[in-house]
Design a protein around this motif. Structure first.
Motif, PDB file in Angstrom:
ATOM      1  N   HIS A  20       0.815  -1.189   0.066  1.00 34.30           N
ATOM      2  CA  HIS A  20      -0.117  -0.003  -0.053  1.00 34.30           C
ATOM      3  C   HIS A  20       0.952   1.239   0.050  1.00 34.30           C
ATOM      4  N   THR A  80     -13.317   5.141   2.944  1.00 31.00           N
ATOM      5  CA  THR A  80     -12.589   5.055   1.812  1.00 31.00           C
ATOM      6  C   THR A  80     -13.549   4.989   0.619  1.00 31.00           C
ATOM      7  N   PRO A  81     -14.791   4.364   0.763  1.00 33.19           N
ATOM      8  CA  PRO A  81     -15.708   4.640  -0.593  1.00 33.19           C
ATOM      9  C   PRO A  81     -16.179   5.814  -0.889  1.00 33.19           C
ATOM     10  N   MET A  98     -13.342   7.398  -2.763  1.00 30.59           N
ATOM     11  CA  MET A  98     -13.248   6.922  -4.004  1.00 30.59           C
ATOM     12  C   MET A  98     -14.227   7.643  -4.722  1.00 30.59           C
ATOM     13  N   THR A 141     -13.389   9.583  -8.364  1.00 29.11           N
ATOM     14  CA  THR A 141     -14.100   9.057  -9.584  1.00 29.11           C
ATOM     15  C   THR A 141     -14.958  10.401 -10.247  1.00 29.11           C
ATOM     16  N   VAL A 188      -8.062   5.992  -7.683  1.00 26.89           N
ATOM     17  CA  VAL A 188      -9.183   5.213  -7.232  1.00 26.89           C
ATOM     18  C   VAL A 188      -8.708   3.849  -7.220  1.00 26.89           C
ATOM     19  N   ALA A 189      -7.866   3.470  -8.169  1.00 25.44           N
ATOM     20  CA  ALA A 189      -7.669   2.155  -8.515  1.00 25.44           C
ATOM     21  C   ALA A 189      -6.707   1.733  -7.230  1.00 25.44           C
ATOM     22  N   LEU A 212      -6.634   3.155  -4.246  1.00 22.08           N
ATOM     23  CA  LEU A 212      -7.647   3.141  -3.082  1.00 22.08           C
ATOM     24  C   LEU A 212      -8.271   1.842  -3.047  1.00 22.08           C
ATOM     25  N   ASP A 213      -8.539   1.185  -4.049  1.00 17.50           N
ATOM     26  CA  ASP A 213      -9.516  -0.060  -4.201  1.00 17.50           C
ATOM     27  C   ASP A 213      -8.612  -1.129  -3.620  1.00 17.50           C
ATOM     28  N   TYR A 238      -8.672  -0.679  -0.207  1.00 19.04           N
ATOM     29  CA  TYR A 238     -10.110  -0.937   0.696  1.00 19.04           C
ATOM     30  C   TYR A 238     -10.228  -2.507   0.712  1.00 19.04           C
ATOM     31  N   ARG A 239      -9.992  -3.118  -0.215  1.00 16.67           N
ATOM     32  CA  ARG A 239     -10.165  -4.827  -0.263  1.00 16.67           C
ATOM     33  C   ARG A 239      -9.136  -5.429   0.704  1.00 16.67           C
TER      34      ARG A 239
END
Length: 265
Positions: free
Chosen positions: A126, A180-181, A184, A188, A196-197, A199-200, A203-204
């Protein structure tokens, strides 16, 4: 700094004593893979330092002295990425600290160490992703000041592994699942698909980190004959007196094993 360590706790201490982020990441991967492959077979009992080593930059300030963060345009994105990179660098150290901090005083199965070594490896990735995105925008980690309050969670919970699990993965990291969402979504809307990529990915992975916290919190509560939800409530009241405030990301928290009754959602 020698890399010929013989135990996992010695490896954890070596990472914590590495000031340069690149060294911290390299050693995290080196020792993480050694643990996974059996090259490091013993847990050990080395005690970690009270504070991890830090690079000369960024300047570390008390949270109250931090300048107001810009929220718009490229400067705003740099400020966001820099703040997140600082969180992730601390997260590497928090993962290694939990490995070493409690090994000598708790009877913990190998799977506990497996989980937190993997968390450290994830956090190293990260940090690298955020560092690269900063470079894309013409900036670098260290360009802005950062607050020095993040390690307070480690200091406040150094006496009990249940305190550490309750405050760090189950509270602070779980708040990341909430925030986080929306971040994002804003990026976006502003056309920043690259950030965004990044942070995704974070997040996962953070869902799995919160899940590890919940899983081992439950395990330790069962070991001590405690009710997990009631014990979490009591620890949260003591360690996080301001209380949790929504909105909460119920689906992500549920996926991590934390039902709504645990956080008031």
């Amino acid at each position: 700094m020698t890399e010929a360590v013989r135990t996992l706790t010695a490896a954890a201490c070596a990472v914590l004593q590495a000031a340069d982020p690149a060294d911290k990441i390299r050693l995290t991967r080196l020792y993480g893979e050694a643990w996974k492959s059996g090259g490091l077979a013993e847990v050990g009992g080395d005690l970690p330092p009270d504070r991890p080593a830090r690079p000369p930059r960024p300047e570390l300030l008390p949270p109250k002295d931090m300048p107001k963060r810009s929220k718009g345009g490229t400067r705003g994105r740099i400020a966001l990425l820099h703040a997140l990179a600082h969180i992730e660098l601390n997260a590497i150290d928090l993962a290694w600290d939990i490995v070493a901090r409690f090994a000598a005083r708790e009877s913990l199965p190998r799977e506990f160490y497996d989980d937190w070594v993997q968390v450290a490896i994830d956090e190293a990735l990260h940090f690298e992703l955020l560092e690269r995105r900063l470079a894309d925008l013409g900036a670098a980690y260290g360009d802005l000041p950062a607050h020095d309050g993040l390690w307070q969670a480690a200091t406040a919970t150094a006496g009990d592994v249940l305190d550490r699990l309750a405050l760090v993965p189950m509270t602070h990291e779980a708040r990341g699942l909430d925030t986080t969402p929306p971040t994002m979504a804003r990026l976006t809307a502003n056309g920043d698909a690259e950030t965004v990529a990044v942070l995704d990915v974070i997040y996962r992975d953070e869902i799995t980190h919160v899940a590890a916290g919940v899983r081992w919190f439950r395990h330790m509560c069962e070991t001590r004959g405690l009710d997990p939800q009631a014990d979490y409530d009591a620890r949260l009241a003591r360690l996080y007196p301001g209380g949790l405030k929504g909105p909460f990301n119920g689906p992500a928290r549920e996926e991590a094993g934390m039902p709504a009754g645990w956080y008031g959602g």
